[in-house]
Scaffold this active site. Structure first.
Site, PDB file in Angstrom:
ATOM      1  N   ASP A  45       0.877  -1.209  -0.243  1.00 41.97           N
ATOM      2  CA  ASP A  45       0.056  -0.100   0.053  1.00 41.97           C
ATOM      3  C   ASP A  45       0.953   1.200   0.007  1.00 41.97           C
ATOM      4  O   ASP A  45       1.656   1.351   0.986  1.00 41.97           O
ATOM      5  CB  ASP A  45      -1.071  -0.049   1.347  1.00 41.97           C
ATOM      6  CG  ASP A  45      -2.146   0.958   1.055  1.00 41.97           C
ATOM      7  OD1 ASP A  45      -1.887   2.059   0.355  1.00 41.97           O
ATOM      8  OD2 ASP A  45      -3.009   0.812   1.815  1.00 41.97           O
ATOM      9  N   ARG A  49      -0.098   4.348  -0.508  1.00 43.35           N
ATOM     10  CA  ARG A  49      -0.734   5.481  -0.534  1.00 43.35           C
ATOM     11  C   ARG A  49      -0.226   6.292   0.927  1.00 43.35           C
ATOM     12  O   ARG A  49       0.209   5.979   1.958  1.00 43.35           O
ATOM     13  CB  ARG A  49      -2.300   5.259  -0.077  1.00 43.35           C
ATOM     14  CG  ARG A  49      -3.081   4.740  -1.564  1.00 43.35           C
ATOM     15  CD  ARG A  49      -4.220   4.130  -1.071  1.00 43.35           C
ATOM     16  NE  ARG A  49      -4.502   3.181  -0.081  1.00 43.35           N
ATOM     17  CZ  ARG A  49      -5.646   2.607   0.469  1.00 43.35           C
ATOM     18  NH1 ARG A  49      -6.760   3.117  -0.099  1.00 43.35           N
ATOM     19  NH2 ARG A  49      -5.266   1.619   1.353  1.00 43.35           N
TER      20      ARG A  49
END
Ligand SMILES: [Zn+2]
Length: 311
Positions: free
Chosen positions: A224, A226
């Protein structure tokens, strides 16, 4: 993982790790490194009222920032949630300028002359001597339902059943419409931040037997990628510093609060899209696999077993 998949050549020539990193370690490292020392600077460029097919009106806010050149958005439920940077008086600002960029109170109509005074309700915006909007009863600042949503072209536009983004998005909007206030911070970080092209490659790896996390790792991306610091800055700009966060992802709470706890998450509201609550459940093998990975590898707080009808 299937044997076929194990024998696949890696995408990049970098040496493969002997085994996949432990996902819980990986997640922790990422979240702390994704928290920026200094929050990004954001500026709301424009705000416009959008009547929706679902009933409630929303106010779309478009942001620029100093860390990337993407157009991040805030989808705001409630006319009285106001951006500091949008409403702040600018040099040589005229009432027409202010109405054009969306820095007005009440509703626009043909022939309206003043942005700061709503002639229908008599409500008026007040400003300090340096042009900052004064937060009074005309501006909403109490605890608000918030969702941080990362763009998902496939799930939101191409009807993809590989993930649950479209459904989560709809459910967030439904809850905010019912409440009357809310904000979906819509971040342009497709495919957990790796971009749409890489996400499509990851889908092919999934079709070859990898799960969502493994596929990203095989493409040399973290599970991930982000960052949610932009969301923290945008919420601060909207004066939404006390939030009820709609999420099943415990990492998101830490991430959105910011390093210095600029945002206070008063409550976590579980995201249970309507289709999941249905007795029959959703009919998609892909979504089932995706959700299982979210729960088992990424620590999501969905209840297991989820009521999914796929066989
Ligand atoms: Zn998605």
């Amino acid at each position: 993982m299937s044997d076929l998949f194990k024998s696949m050549p890696l995408i990049s020539p970098v040496l493969a790790p002997a085994s996949f990193p432990r996902l819980d370690d990986l997640e922790k490292d990422e979240i702390s490194s994704n928290l920026l020392e200094e929050l990004p600077k954001v500026e709301c460029i424009a705000r416009a009222r959008i009547p929706t097919t679902q009933g409630p009106e929303i106010f779309l806010h478009l942001y620029s920032n100093n860390v990337d050149n993407k157009e991040h958005l805030a989808i705001v439920f409630g006319e009285d949630i106001r951006s500091r940077t949008l409403y702040k008086q600018r040099p040589d600002d005229t009432q027409d300028d202010r109405m054009t960029r969306g820095a007005y109170i009440g509703k626009l109509f043909p022939g309206r002359k003043s942005a700061d005074l709503d002639p229908k309700s008599g409500k008026e915006l007040k400003f300090s001597s340096n042009g900052e909007l004064i937060l009074d009863e005309n501006t909403h600042t109490s605890p608000t339902i918030v969702r941080i949503h990362s763009e998902c072209y496939t799930g939101e536009t191409a009807w993809s059943a590989r993930c649950d983004c479209g459904e989560q998005f709809d459910e967030a909007g439904r809850l905010m419409g019912l409440d009357g206030h809310g904000c979906i911070v819509y971040l342009r970080q497709e495919g957990r931040g790796i971009g749409l092209g890489e996400k499509l490659k990851a889908y092919n790896l999934q079709d070859l037997g990898a799960d969502t996390v493994q596929a990203n790792l095989l493409l040399r991306h973290p599970a991930d990628k982000r960052s949610f610091s932009l969301a923290t800055s945008i919420l601060m700009d909207l004066n939404l510093v006390e939030v009820k966060l709609l999420t099943n992802n415990p990492d998101k709470i830490v991430a959105v609060e910011g390093k210095n706890k600029e945002i206070k998450v008063l409550e976590r509201v579980a995201m249970v899209p309507l289709a999941w609550q249905d007795k029959e459940g959703i009919e998609s093998k892909e979504v089932e696999g995706y959700l299982r990975t979210k729960i088992e590898k990424m620590g999501h707080l969905l209840q297991k077993p989820i009521n999914i009808g796929a066989k």
